[in-house]
Write a protein that holds these residues in place. Structure first.
Motif, PDB file in Angstrom:
ATOM      1  N   VAL A  70       0.838  -1.150  -0.016  1.00  0.00           N
ATOM      2  CA  VAL A  70      -0.099   0.240  -0.117  1.00  0.00           C
ATOM      3  C   VAL A  70       0.960   1.085   0.036  1.00  0.00           C
ATOM      4  CG1 VAL A  70      -0.210  -0.176   2.882  1.00  0.00           C
ATOM      5  CG2 VAL A  70      -1.665   1.383   1.092  1.00  0.00           C
ATOM      6  N   ARG A  71       0.629   2.231  -0.690  1.00  0.00           N
ATOM      7  CA  ARG A  71       1.456   3.563  -0.968  1.00  0.00           C
ATOM      8  C   ARG A  71       0.797   4.540  -0.813  1.00  0.00           C
ATOM      9  NH1 ARG A  71       5.800   2.171  -4.834  1.00  0.00           N
ATOM     10  NH2 ARG A  71       5.765  -0.141  -5.465  1.00  0.00           N
ATOM     11  N   ALA A  85      -4.188   6.540  -0.121  1.00  0.00           N
ATOM     12  CA  ALA A  85      -3.642   5.196   0.081  1.00  0.00           C
ATOM     13  C   ALA A  85      -4.086   4.348  -1.539  1.00  0.00           C
ATOM     14  CB  ALA A  85      -3.952   4.663   1.208  1.00  0.00           C
ATOM     15  N   VAL A  86      -2.978   4.021  -1.847  1.00  0.00           N
ATOM     16  CA  VAL A  86      -3.061   3.065  -3.092  1.00  0.00           C
ATOM     17  C   VAL A  86      -2.878   1.622  -2.913  1.00  0.00           C
ATOM     18  CG1 VAL A  86      -2.894   2.646  -5.535  1.00  0.00           C
ATOM     19  CG2 VAL A  86      -3.099   5.035  -4.539  1.00  0.00           C
ATOM     20  N   HIS A 114     -11.720  12.773   4.736  1.00  0.00           N
ATOM     21  CA  HIS A 114     -10.499  13.404   4.180  1.00  0.00           C
ATOM     22  C   HIS A 114      -9.453  12.265   3.694  1.00  0.00           C
ATOM     23  CE1 HIS A 114     -10.504  17.568   6.060  1.00  0.00           C
ATOM     24  NE2 HIS A 114     -11.812  17.217   5.569  1.00  0.00           N
ATOM     25  N   MET A 115      -9.999  11.178   3.606  1.00  0.00           N
ATOM     26  CA  MET A 115      -9.184   9.945   3.283  1.00  0.00           C
ATOM     27  C   MET A 115      -9.557   9.115   2.127  1.00  0.00           C
ATOM     28  SD  MET A 115      -8.459   7.892   6.821  1.00  0.00           S
ATOM     29  CE  MET A 115      -8.497   8.766   8.561  1.00  0.00           C
ATOM     30  N   MET A 116      -8.801   8.952   1.123  1.00  0.00           N
ATOM     31  CA  MET A 116      -9.204   8.160  -0.136  1.00  0.00           C
ATOM     32  C   MET A 116      -8.322   6.933  -0.052  1.00  0.00           C
ATOM     33  SD  MET A 116      -8.780   7.083  -3.375  1.00  0.00           S
ATOM     34  CE  MET A 116      -7.407   7.708  -3.926  1.00  0.00           C
ATOM     35  N   MET A 117      -9.032   5.904  -0.341  1.00  0.00           N
ATOM     36  CA  MET A 117      -8.282   4.578  -0.429  1.00  0.00           C
ATOM     37  C   MET A 117      -8.653   3.811  -1.795  1.00  0.00           C
ATOM     38  SD  MET A 117      -8.230   3.446   3.579  1.00  0.00           S
ATOM     39  CE  MET A 117      -7.418   4.320   4.823  1.00  0.00           C
ATOM     40  N   SER A 118      -7.931   3.322  -2.602  1.00  0.00           N
ATOM     41  CA  SER A 118      -8.479   2.686  -3.822  1.00  0.00           C
ATOM     42  C   SER A 118      -7.405   1.474  -4.003  1.00  0.00           C
ATOM     43  CB  SER A 118      -8.149   3.708  -4.865  1.00  0.00           C
ATOM     44  OG  SER A 118      -6.552   3.774  -5.220  1.00  0.00           O
ATOM     45  N   ALA A 119      -7.872   0.513  -4.908  1.00  0.00           N
ATOM     46  CA  ALA A 119      -7.051  -0.713  -5.261  1.00  0.00           C
ATOM     47  C   ALA A 119      -6.791  -0.333  -6.651  1.00  0.00           C
ATOM     48  CB  ALA A 119      -8.035  -1.845  -5.305  1.00  0.00           C
ATOM     49  N   THR A 120      -5.411  -1.096  -6.996  1.00  0.00           N
ATOM     50  CA  THR A 120      -4.976  -0.937  -8.179  1.00  0.00           C
ATOM     51  C   THR A 120      -5.847  -1.603  -9.325  1.00  0.00           C
ATOM     52  OG1 THR A 120      -3.413  -2.696  -7.983  1.00  0.00           O
ATOM     53  CG2 THR A 120      -2.754  -0.352  -7.330  1.00  0.00           C
ATOM     54  N   LEU A 308       0.713   4.975  -8.497  1.00  0.00           N
ATOM     55  CA  LEU A 308      -0.239   4.650  -9.691  1.00  0.00           C
ATOM     56  C   LEU A 308      -1.697   4.333  -9.362  1.00  0.00           C
ATOM     57  CD1 LEU A 308      -0.553   4.887 -12.615  1.00  0.00           C
ATOM     58  CD2 LEU A 308       0.516   2.645 -12.988  1.00  0.00           C
ATOM     59  N   ALA A 309      -2.438   5.344  -9.280  1.00  0.00           N
ATOM     60  CA  ALA A 309      -3.936   5.266  -9.046  1.00  0.00           C
ATOM     61  C   ALA A 309      -4.584   5.030 -10.393  1.00  0.00           C
ATOM     62  CB  ALA A 309      -4.259   6.462  -8.137  1.00  0.00           C
ATOM     63  N   ASN A 310      -5.344   3.858 -10.307  1.00  0.00           N
ATOM     64  CA  ASN A 310      -6.036   3.460 -11.791  1.00  0.00           C
ATOM     65  C   ASN A 310      -7.021   4.227 -11.823  1.00  0.00           C
ATOM     66  OD1 ASN A 310      -6.485   2.085 -14.091  1.00  0.00           O
ATOM     67  ND2 ASN A 310      -6.426   0.138 -12.954  1.00  0.00           N
ATOM     68  N   GLY A 311      -7.427   4.842 -13.322  1.00  0.00           N
ATOM     69  CA  GLY A 311      -8.511   5.590 -13.655  1.00  0.00           C
ATOM     70  C   GLY A 311      -9.736   4.643 -14.150  1.00  0.00           C
ATOM     71  N   PRO A 312     -10.815   5.485 -14.791  1.00  0.00           N
ATOM     72  CA  PRO A 312     -11.803   4.757 -15.180  1.00  0.00           C
ATOM     73  C   PRO A 312     -11.495   3.946 -16.369  1.00  0.00           C
ATOM     74  CG  PRO A 312     -12.408   6.937 -14.738  1.00  0.00           C
ATOM     75  CD  PRO A 312     -10.968   6.849 -14.928  1.00  0.00           C
TER      76      PRO A 312
END
Length: 512
Positions: A70-71, A85-86, A114-120, A308-312
């Motif tokens: 997690v980055r 967090a990615v 204020h937190m955004m967490m995503s999966a690659t 590297l946060a993935n987009g649509p």
């Protein structure tokens, strides 16, 4: 009056002058000078060998090709603190992210909004979905005909109802650790962003066929759009949707110019071609490592962090179906390195053009949007139960686009889904940059709609953020059919993408 030696007087006046200067220099800070800060860190989230991989089929991992992480990135403008967090995962349940956010809030004071967490969306990680409710099924869970856990307790709209498994609990702690370390690393910083393009690696994977030809789907219907149409290569008419070649780059550096972090946003599903029983984060960390090398950011203290946060890109992959005879064949990880190097080179090129600022304003907006879930018709249920009762009568040749029995089980399982769910939507303002976050595998057209309607000149979108609920086709793509629109692969109402775009534009107005 006391007399001092003549030789002492110059030193005395020099000291008085220096302290007077310090007093003047300190005045702006005392008056509330604005200081922008940034910090970054990573946490290792690699599971043990023997864990079951997900994304391209469920297999016991026999090798770890590269570690999962997690980055994390923390930003602070003196009044507002944001956290990103990615996570190297195919998808992470909202419940896991929510638990990590609450833990971070309790340990650091940062509001969860204020937190955004995503999966690659790497397809060679392990499941972060655990012993979950029927609603959170993976799009690939039952293509092998495995029976879904229809006896599991249904999820509630907000909190779930299924206890986290060991890996989910481990993931929660490691996300929180990474964010906390990023906050510990906060230091005065400069910030900038820019955009480039890398069109040669993004292709819409949904195609229309010539002469109005259709393809049979697992429900007995006909689809006009075909996903990954290798067997239709000579009958392709045109892609069913657009791609977005843009490369978005957000860069942070210390006050002295030392690289702190670079967050990239590129709209590509993943690359793949990994070892069949390998755990791998796919091309995402390879890009980050190569950017670090190109920026001369190796062996820094604190270490440089690439994200590297993935987009649509729910309808986009790295395969050019117009190439004759299928194009070049690649060895394992060869294409990952090729795509990653090209993307990193473009990031580095954009980076050289960025104009850094000493301070920008940060804002965040957050909302929960209620969506209806899909329900099978009585005819679909009848047909699904017949298939489940006599699976041996179903020929694989009848349904080349998917496993009919697997989707029959999904159809029955859909009756246990909650009728409505609440999803988290977010927007952020980072100076003149707008960022949107959506918890679906989002089609590119939706991301382009957000960009076109955003009040910010520069806008990018992060998908699979704050949860993962399967594919999100547009209403127009639902009319065309295809894998991403099938019940079980897609789980929410057909107008969901339209409602999501409208809500995100409202949230953008709040932070603008």
């Amino acid at each position: 009056m006391k007399k001092y030696p003549r030789s002492f007087l110059p030193l005395f006046f020099a000291v008085v002058f220096v302290f007077a200067g310090f007093g003047r220099a300190a005045q702006p800070a005392a008056a509330g000078a604005k200081v922008f800060k940034a910090g970054a860190a990573t946490s290792n989230i690699t599971p043990s060998l023997g864990a079951m991989t997900v994304g391209g089929g469920s297999r016991a991992a026999t090798q770890i090709h590269d570690e999962l992480h997690v980055r994390c990135l923390a930003l602070d403008d003196g009044a507002t603190r944001l956290v990103f967090a990615v996570v190297d995962s195919v998808s992470v349940n909202r419940e896991v992210f929510d638990q990590a956010k609450r833990l971070i809030r309790d340990e650091t004071g940062v509001p969860v909004e204020h937190m955004m967490m995503s999966a690659t969306h790497t397809h060679s990680a392990v499941s972060a979905r655990g012993a979950e409710s029927p609603f959170n099924f993976s799009p690939a869970d039952y293509l092998d005909g495995a029976k879904p856990p229809v006896s599991a307790a249904p999820a509630t709209p907000k909190s779930g109802g299924v206890a986290p498994d060991d890996y989910q609990s481990f993931l929660v702690r490691r996300i929180a650790d990474g964010v906390r370390r990023a906050i510990n690393n906060l230091e005065p910083a400069r910030i900038g962003w820019g955009a480039g393009a890398l069109p040669q690696h993004v292709f819409n994977r949904r195609w229309l066929l010539k002469n109005g030809q259709t393809a049979l789907n697992p429900f007995g219907g006909q689809d006009r759009a075909v996903m990954n149409p290798t067997r239709y290569r000579d009958q392709l008419l045109k892609p069913a949707g657009p791609t977005n070649p843009e490369v978005y780059v957000l860069s942070l550096q210390s006050a002295t110019g030392r690289p702190i972090a670079v967050m990239t946003n590129y709209w590509l599903h993943y690359v793949g071609d990994v070892g069949p029983t390998d755990i791998s984060a796919d091309y995402f960390p390879v890009v980050c490592d190569r950017v670090q090398e190109l920026l001369g950011a190796d062996r820094l203290d604190p270490p440089f962090v690439g994200l590297l946060a993935n987009g649509p890109c729910g309808d986009v992959n790295n395969v050019d179906y117009t190439a004759r005879s299928g194009g070049k064949t690649y060895a394992a990880y060869e294409k990952i390195r090729l795509v990653a190097n090209d993307l990193a080179q473009e990031v580095a090129r954009v980076h050289r053009t960025i104009q850094f600022q000493d301070w920008v304003e940060l804002k965040a907006a957050h909302a929960e949007l209620e969506l209806q879930t899909r329900r099978p018709s009585p005819e679909m249920l009848r047909r699904a139960r017949e298939m489940m009762a006599k699976p041996e009568t179903v020929s694989p040749q009848q349904f080349p686009a998917g496993n009919a029995v697997g989707y029959a089980r999904r159809t029955v399982a859909a009756m246990e889904w909650p009728e409505r769910i609440n999803i988290v939507l977010q927007t952020f303002r980072i100076g003149g940059l707008g960022v949107a976050a959506i918890p679906f595998e989002t089609f590119t057209q939706t991301g382009l709609d957000i960009k076109a309607k955003s009040p910010f000149k520069d806008t990018f979108t992060i998908e699979l953020a704050n949860g993962g609920y399967g594919y999100l086709p547009t209403p127009e793509q639902h009319e065309l059919g295809g894998y991403e629109t099938w019940l079980g692969t897609n789980k929410v109402e057909k107008e969901a993408s339209t409602k999501i775009v409208a809500k995100l534009i409202e949230l953008f107005a709040q932070v603008k």
